[in-house]
Design a protein around this motif. Structure first.
Motif, PDB file in Angstrom:
ATOM      1  N   ALA A  68       0.839  -1.196   0.000  1.00  0.00           N
ATOM      2  CA  ALA A  68       0.000   0.000   0.000  1.00  0.00           C
ATOM      3  C   ALA A  68       0.880   1.254   0.000  1.00  0.00           C
ATOM      4  CB  ALA A  68      -0.908  -0.011   1.225  1.00  0.00           C
ATOM      5  N   PRO A  69       0.350   2.363  -0.484  1.00  0.00           N
ATOM      6  CA  PRO A  69       1.136   3.593  -0.496  1.00  0.00           C
ATOM      7  C   PRO A  69       1.397   4.097   0.927  1.00  0.00           C
ATOM      8  CG  PRO A  69      -1.119   4.046  -1.103  1.00  0.00           C
ATOM      9  CD  PRO A  69      -0.988   2.553  -1.002  1.00  0.00           C
ATOM     10  N   HIS A  70       2.258   5.070   1.025  1.00  0.00           N
ATOM     11  CA  HIS A  70       2.607   5.609   2.340  1.00  0.00           C
ATOM     12  C   HIS A  70       1.428   6.333   2.963  1.00  0.00           C
ATOM     13  CE1 HIS A  70       6.771   4.605   1.721  1.00  0.00           C
ATOM     14  NE2 HIS A  70       6.724   5.158   0.524  1.00  0.00           N
ATOM     15  N   THR A  71       1.404   6.346   4.279  1.00  0.00           N
ATOM     16  CA  THR A  71       0.350   7.046   5.005  1.00  0.00           C
ATOM     17  C   THR A  71       0.879   8.379   5.511  1.00  0.00           C
ATOM     18  OG1 THR A  71       0.987   6.046   7.104  1.00  0.00           O
ATOM     19  CG2 THR A  71      -0.632   4.841   5.765  1.00  0.00           C
ATOM     20  N   GLN A  72       0.003   9.175   6.098  1.00  0.00           N
ATOM     21  CA  GLN A  72       0.420  10.458   6.657  1.00  0.00           C
ATOM     22  C   GLN A  72       1.385  10.246   7.812  1.00  0.00           C
ATOM     23  OE1 GLN A  72      -0.290  13.488   5.395  1.00  0.00           O
ATOM     24  NE2 GLN A  72       1.161  14.284   6.890  1.00  0.00           N
ATOM     25  N   LEU A  73       1.204   9.195   8.590  1.00  0.00           N
ATOM     26  CA  LEU A  73       2.120   8.894   9.694  1.00  0.00           C
ATOM     27  C   LEU A  73       3.526   8.625   9.165  1.00  0.00           C
ATOM     28  CD1 LEU A  73       2.652   8.314  12.688  1.00  0.00           C
ATOM     29  CD2 LEU A  73       1.951   5.959  12.249  1.00  0.00           C
ATOM     30  N   ASP A  74       3.637   7.867   8.065  1.00  0.00           N
ATOM     31  CA  ASP A  74       4.943   7.620   7.459  1.00  0.00           C
ATOM     32  C   ASP A  74       5.610   8.929   7.037  1.00  0.00           C
ATOM     33  OD1 ASP A  74       4.519   4.904   7.730  1.00  0.00           O
ATOM     34  OD2 ASP A  74       3.778   4.662   5.673  1.00  0.00           O
ATOM     35  N   ALA A  75       4.824   9.835   6.450  1.00  0.00           N
ATOM     36  CA  ALA A  75       5.372  11.107   5.995  1.00  0.00           C
ATOM     37  C   ALA A  75       5.839  11.953   7.178  1.00  0.00           C
ATOM     38  CB  ALA A  75       4.332  11.869   5.184  1.00  0.00           C
ATOM     39  N   ASP A  76       5.052  11.974   8.258  1.00  0.00           N
ATOM     40  CA  ASP A  76       5.441  12.745   9.446  1.00  0.00           C
ATOM     41  C   ASP A  76       6.718  12.204  10.065  1.00  0.00           C
ATOM     42  OD1 ASP A  76       3.271  14.380   9.118  1.00  0.00           O
ATOM     43  OD2 ASP A  76       2.042  13.374  10.646  1.00  0.00           O
ATOM     44  N   LEU A  77       6.829  10.906  10.160  1.00  0.00           N
ATOM     45  CA  LEU A  77       8.030  10.314  10.744  1.00  0.00           C
ATOM     46  C   LEU A  77       9.259  10.589   9.884  1.00  0.00           C
ATOM     47  CD1 LEU A  77       6.615   6.898  11.991  1.00  0.00           C
ATOM     48  CD2 LEU A  77       7.253   8.874  13.372  1.00  0.00           C
ATOM     49  N   ALA A  78       9.099  10.550   8.565  1.00  0.00           N
ATOM     50  CA  ALA A  78      10.224  10.815   7.670  1.00  0.00           C
ATOM     51  C   ALA A  78      10.669  12.267   7.751  1.00  0.00           C
ATOM     52  CB  ALA A  78       9.844  10.462   6.241  1.00  0.00           C
ATOM     53  N   ALA A  79       9.744  13.156   8.041  1.00  0.00           N
ATOM     54  CA  ALA A  79      10.064  14.582   8.120  1.00  0.00           C
ATOM     55  C   ALA A  79      10.561  14.968   9.509  1.00  0.00           C
ATOM     56  CB  ALA A  79       8.838  15.411   7.755  1.00  0.00           C
ATOM     57  N   GLY A  80      10.615  14.019  10.417  1.00  0.00           N
ATOM     58  CA  GLY A  80      11.071  14.321  11.771  1.00  0.00           C
ATOM     59  C   GLY A  80      10.000  14.945  12.638  1.00  0.00           C
ATOM     60  N   MET A  81       8.753  14.797  12.246  1.00  0.00           N
ATOM     61  CA  MET A  81       7.659  15.399  13.001  1.00  0.00           C
ATOM     62  C   MET A  81       6.944  14.394  13.894  1.00  0.00           C
ATOM     63  SD  MET A  81       6.202  17.756   9.910  1.00  0.00           S
ATOM     64  CE  MET A  81       4.675  18.070  10.725  1.00  0.00           C
ATOM     65  N   GLY A  82       7.457  13.181  13.960  1.00  0.00           N
ATOM     66  CA  GLY A  82       6.829  12.158  14.780  1.00  0.00           C
ATOM     67  C   GLY A  82       7.284  12.263  16.222  1.00  0.00           C
ATOM     68  N   MET A  83       7.096  11.199  16.954  1.00  0.00           N
ATOM     69  CA  MET A  83       7.511  11.183  18.354  1.00  0.00           C
ATOM     70  C   MET A  83       9.028  11.288  18.425  1.00  0.00           C
ATOM     71  SD  MET A  83       4.942   8.254  19.814  1.00  0.00           S
ATOM     72  CE  MET A  83       5.818   8.197  21.343  1.00  0.00           C
TER      73      MET A  83
END
Length: 88
Positions: free
Chosen positions: A63-78
């Protein structure tokens, strides 16, 4: 989402609503290619094409990437502060 619709069994699909603006009144649809066809024969011929088979293979993959994947890649996750060190 399209990927959720692909996971449902085909016999649970409801008939499409009639739409005069679409080819074949909107009844002959290819979910993978997002195309409407004038009749069953044309749709069945489309199912045999190389373009359709490539699209099906692509859609059955991951499946394509989710918004959570994008946030984590941008350093915006936990925050990841690394392993805890022993305090003295």
């Amino acid at each position: 989402m399209v990927y959720d619709a692909l996971k449902k069994p085909e016999k649970d699909n409801k008939p499409l609503p009639l739409d005069e603006d679409l080819p074949g009144m909107g009844q002959y649809y290819c979910l993978h290619c997002d195309r409407y066809f004038a009749n069953v024969t044309v749709r069945d011929e489309h199912f045999k094409t190389k373009r359709h088979r490539k699209r099906v293979k692509l859609m059955m993959g991951p499946a394509p990437h989710t918004q959570l994947d994008a946030d984590l890649a941008a350093g915006m996750g936990m925050p990841d502060n690394g392993p805890k060190l022993m305090s003295m």
